[in-house]
Design a protein around this motif. Structure first.
Motif, PDB file in Angstrom:
ATOM      1  N   GLN A  98       0.837  -1.196   0.000  1.00  0.00           N
ATOM      2  CA  GLN A  98       0.000   0.000   0.000  1.00  0.00           C
ATOM      3  C   GLN A  98       0.868   1.239   0.000  1.00  0.00           C
ATOM      4  OE1 GLN A  98      -2.338  -1.304   3.672  1.00  0.00           O
ATOM      5  NE2 GLN A  98      -2.109   0.879   4.121  1.00  0.00           N
ATOM      6  N   GLY A  99       0.239   2.412   0.056  1.00  0.00           N
ATOM      7  CA  GLY A  99       0.970   3.656  -0.142  1.00  0.00           C
ATOM      8  C   GLY A  99       2.074   3.890   0.872  1.00  0.00           C
ATOM      9  N   ARG A 100       1.782   3.620   2.144  1.00  0.00           N
ATOM     10  CA  ARG A 100       2.760   3.943   3.181  1.00  0.00           C
ATOM     11  C   ARG A 100       4.021   3.081   3.086  1.00  0.00           C
ATOM     12  NH1 ARG A 100      -1.433   2.857   7.827  1.00  0.00           N
ATOM     13  NH2 ARG A 100      -2.703   3.582   6.100  1.00  0.00           N
ATOM     14  N   GLU A 103       6.161   4.957   0.807  1.00  0.00           N
ATOM     15  CA  GLU A 103       6.737   6.103   1.537  1.00  0.00           C
ATOM     16  C   GLU A 103       7.910   5.656   2.401  1.00  0.00           C
ATOM     17  OE1 GLU A 103       3.301   7.356   3.739  1.00  0.00           O
ATOM     18  OE2 GLU A 103       2.583   8.681   2.131  1.00  0.00           O
ATOM     19  N   PHE A 123       0.168  14.023   4.163  1.00  0.00           N
ATOM     20  CA  PHE A 123      -0.812  13.083   4.706  1.00  0.00           C
ATOM     21  C   PHE A 123      -0.215  12.499   5.985  1.00  0.00           C
ATOM     22  CE2 PHE A 123      -2.665   8.742   4.760  1.00  0.00           C
ATOM     23  CZ  PHE A 123      -3.967   9.122   4.990  1.00  0.00           C
ATOM     24  N   THR A 125       0.380   9.508   7.245  1.00  0.00           N
ATOM     25  CA  THR A 125       1.419   8.469   7.155  1.00  0.00           C
ATOM     26  C   THR A 125       2.695   9.038   6.521  1.00  0.00           C
ATOM     27  OG1 THR A 125       0.686   7.694   4.979  1.00  0.00           O
ATOM     28  CG2 THR A 125      -0.282   6.604   6.899  1.00  0.00           C
ATOM     29  N   THR A 181       1.140  16.679  -2.880  1.00  0.00           N
ATOM     30  CA  THR A 181       0.074  15.691  -2.732  1.00  0.00           C
ATOM     31  C   THR A 181      -1.120  16.100  -3.595  1.00  0.00           C
ATOM     32  OG1 THR A 181       0.804  15.353  -0.461  1.00  0.00           O
ATOM     33  CG2 THR A 181      -1.340  14.451  -1.046  1.00  0.00           C
ATOM     34  N   ASN A 185      -5.185  15.655   0.318  1.00  0.00           N
ATOM     35  CA  ASN A 185      -6.117  14.871   1.145  1.00  0.00           C
ATOM     36  C   ASN A 185      -6.392  15.551   2.479  1.00  0.00           C
ATOM     37  OD1 ASN A 185      -7.555  12.935   2.544  1.00  0.00           O
ATOM     38  ND2 ASN A 185      -5.986  11.364   2.459  1.00  0.00           N
ATOM     39  N   ASP A 214       2.762  12.665  -4.368  1.00  0.00           N
ATOM     40  CA  ASP A 214       1.971  11.706  -3.593  1.00  0.00           C
ATOM     41  C   ASP A 214       0.608  11.703  -4.285  1.00  0.00           C
ATOM     42  OD1 ASP A 214       0.528  10.263  -1.784  1.00  0.00           O
ATOM     43  OD2 ASP A 214       0.961  11.537  -0.051  1.00  0.00           O
ATOM     44  N   ARG A 217      -4.838  10.476  -5.419  1.00  0.00           N
ATOM     45  CA  ARG A 217      -6.074  10.884  -6.108  1.00  0.00           C
ATOM     46  C   ARG A 217      -5.750  11.661  -7.382  1.00  0.00           C
ATOM     47  NH1 ARG A 217      -6.483  10.840  -0.788  1.00  0.00           N
ATOM     48  NH2 ARG A 217      -8.027   9.427   0.129  1.00  0.00           N
ATOM     49  N   SER A 254      -1.011   5.456  -3.356  1.00  0.00           N
ATOM     50  CA  SER A 254      -1.834   4.472  -2.657  1.00  0.00           C
ATOM     51  C   SER A 254      -2.910   4.029  -3.637  1.00  0.00           C
ATOM     52  CB  SER A 254      -2.488   5.083  -1.418  1.00  0.00           C
ATOM     53  OG  SER A 254      -3.491   4.198  -0.943  1.00  0.00           O
ATOM     54  N   LYS A 257      -6.959   4.115  -3.443  1.00  0.00           N
ATOM     55  CA  LYS A 257      -7.799   5.259  -3.816  1.00  0.00           C
ATOM     56  C   LYS A 257      -8.060   5.199  -5.327  1.00  0.00           C
ATOM     57  CE  LYS A 257      -6.236   6.419   0.391  1.00  0.00           C
ATOM     58  NZ  LYS A 257      -4.873   6.734   0.776  1.00  0.00           N
TER      59      LYS A 257
HETATM   60  C1  PLP Z   1      -3.970   6.965   1.746  1.00  0.00           C
HETATM   61  C2  PLP Z   1      -2.874   7.883   1.484  1.00  0.00           C
HETATM   62  C3  PLP Z   1      -1.551   7.539   1.776  1.00  0.00           C
HETATM   63  C4  PLP Z   1      -1.157   6.223   2.422  1.00  0.00           C
HETATM   64  O1  PLP Z   1      -1.543   5.141   1.658  1.00  0.00           O
HETATM   65  P1  PLP Z   1      -2.019   3.748   2.309  1.00  0.00           P
HETATM   66  O2  PLP Z   1      -2.373   2.943   1.101  1.00  0.00           O
HETATM   67  O3  PLP Z   1      -3.174   4.039   3.208  1.00  0.00           O
HETATM   68  O4  PLP Z   1      -0.865   3.200   3.053  1.00  0.00           O
HETATM   69  C5  PLP Z   1      -0.561   8.461   1.469  1.00  0.00           C
HETATM   70  N1  PLP Z   1      -0.863   9.658   0.962  1.00  0.00           N
HETATM   71  C6  PLP Z   1      -2.131  10.026   0.671  1.00  0.00           C
HETATM   72  C7  PLP Z   1      -2.398  11.366   0.094  1.00  0.00           C
HETATM   73  C8  PLP Z   1      -3.180   9.167   0.949  1.00  0.00           C
HETATM   74  O5  PLP Z   1      -4.427   9.546   0.705  1.00  0.00           O
END
Ligand code: PLP
Length: 459
Positions: A98-100, A103, A123, A125, A181, A185, A214, A217, A254, A257
């Motif tokens: 996943q996104g984190r 990161e 964000f 995380t 980002t 978010n 990041d 979206r 991530s 989304k």
């Molecule tokens: C959700 C999100 C993350 C983290 O991603 P995960 O898949 O929840 O680990 C990082 N940055 C943004 C802008 C997010 O919306």
């Protein structure tokens, strides 16, 4: 103009369960007045998050059967890689669970103690991963875009003057990368314009700094550019998204989304040496570079999702849903962050409940009452999330805003569900002065909003 409809029909249904107010009163008390403690069976409309909660298409489910579960060199990876390359233009495509995770890998390689990482708004995380490296996360939103109710088309823009100041203050060598980002978010799902991204790119070029997006979206952001930015009206959102990515040196996404997946993430970049180091870290923490913590079937579903998400009909429906829910809230006398973002509506509890002071958690009171009234689950973004206990039992430090976020899962709820949520909001708004605050009974040291136990104050 005709109604903007859900651009899909239903093939599989998942029942949701109605409960009585009495049942909800018991469920919320058992959850310690913390909506994170509720079981999902007791929630009718779940607007807790838009992350990983969306519905996959029939094409995505079909793609899952194509999944190649080979440990190395799976064809699923090649399909995923091809789609991400076409979209982003980046040379090196590294899947993560996943996104984190993306990161964590990127910042482990780039950020050292004392480094400064600029962003429009980190964000949570992202900030946590920067700080875990001993870095300093700086949020650089333009001051004029910080007012909640002031309409502006691109309130997520990074303040370029402030970026120059941060670089001058700390020195170029203390800034390992610049990040933006899209959409912003934590700032309410507000978009960033192409013009602003070009300005940020120019600053990065002047100082020789890499720019990473990041991009959780990216498709919603591209749609806002098409709708709101001068000269962009005739473009396909995918074309805009492709241009946005090509302004950067890399990105992480991530895919829970705008990947239209239930799990997944990706890290992508042009720097071959950095990619090599990230892949080494990936093997340590996620898995082999052709699956990165995901099943082959996940990669296939994501490749398909990343193809569908930039369809104009989908994005028109998506953004209209948030706008429509915000209109229902305003009609009911509940102010929201304006304009509404792409993925969520943020109710302003400070305005609605002026009789509840911040340390009595007005947004948590509103979130609880939305659940009690109609089984609707949103999340507090206010003093429960950001406030801190003070010594000698003084009231908690207040957050800047007291908001309830109603996040919209993708392709999951219909207009009648949204109408229902509007009715619940109106019902609560009509009784606003009867709402009472809450008191924290117990809380953990970190990220207290997830597990804190609360109780209502006597009325
Ligand atoms: C959700 C999100 C993350 C983290 O991603 P995960 O898949 O929840 O680990 C990082 N940055 C943004 C802008 C997010 O919306």
């Amino acid at each position: 103009m005709r109604t903007i409809i859900e651009p899909f029909r239903v093939k599989t249904v998942e029942p949701i369960r109605s409960t009585t107010r009495e049942q909800r009163v018991a469920a919320l008390a058992a959850a310690g007045y913390n909506v994170f403690g509720l079981t999902s069976d007791d929630v009718l409309i779940d607007l807790l998050t838009d992350s990983g909660t969306g519905a996959m298409s029939s094409e995505q489910w079909s793609a899952m059967m194509r999944g190649d579960e080979s440990y190395a060199g799976a064809s699923s990876f090649r399909r995923f890689e091809a789609v991400v390359k076409e979209l982003t233009g980046f040379e090196h495509i590294i899947p993560t669970h996943q996104g984190r995770a993306a990161e964590k890998i990127l910042f482990t390689e780039l950020v050292n103690a004392g480094d400064v990482v600029p962003n429009n708004t980190h964000f949570d995380t992202t900030r946590a991963n920067v700080e875990h490296q001993g870095g300093i996360a700086r949020d650089l939103i333009k001051p004029e875009h910080q007012a909640l109710h002031v309409e502006a088309p691109f309130k997520g823009e990074l303040d370029v003057a402030a970026l120059e100041e941060v670089i001058a203050e700390h020195g170029r060598e203390r800034v390992p990368l610049v990040t933006v980002t899209v959409t912003d978010n934590s700032g309410g799902g507000q978009p960033v314009s192409l013009a602003n991204l070009r300005e940020v790119r120019a600053v990065c070029d002047r100082h020789g700094l890499p720019l990473f997006l990041d991009a959780a979206r990216f498709a919603e952001n591209a749609w806002f550019i098409v709708k709101r930015e001068e000269g962009q009206q005739d473009r396909h959102p995918r074309d805009v998204a492709r241009e946005v990515f090509r302004l950067a040196d890399g990105c992480w996404i991530s895919l829970k989304k705008d990947g239209l997946g239930n799990i997944g993430g990706v890290l992508a970049m042009n720097d071959a040496d950095l990619a090599e180091r990230c892949r080494a870290m990936l093997i340590l923490t996620e898995g082999f570079p052709t699956y990165g913590g995901l099943a082959g079937r996940d990669l296939d579903a994501l490749a398909q999702g990343l193809t569908e998400v930039t369809e104009p009909d989908y994005l028109a429906y998506r953004v209209r849903t948030a706008e429509y829910l915000a209109e229902l809230a305003w009609d009911a006398g509940v102010p929201t962050v304006r304009p509404p973002g792409g993925h969520a509506v943020y109710l302003d509890a400070k305005e609605l409940l002026p009789h509840i002071p911040p340390h009595e958690l007005p947004a948590q009171a509103l979130a609880c009452e939305l659940y009690l009234t109609g089984g609707v689950r949103g999340v507090e973004i206010g003093t429960l999330m950001f406030g801190r206990p003070q010594p000698d039992g003084a009231p908690d430090s207040p957050a800047r805003h007291e908001l309830v976020r109603l996040a919209l899962p993708r392709r999951t709820y219909t207009q009648s569900h949204v109408d229902y949520v509007g009715e619940v909001i109106a019902d609560v708004a009509a009784r606003a002065e009867e709402l009472r605050g809450l008191r924290i009974v117990s809380q953990p040291r970190w990220l207290r909003h997830f597990t804190a136990q609360l109780e209502p104050l006597p009325g």
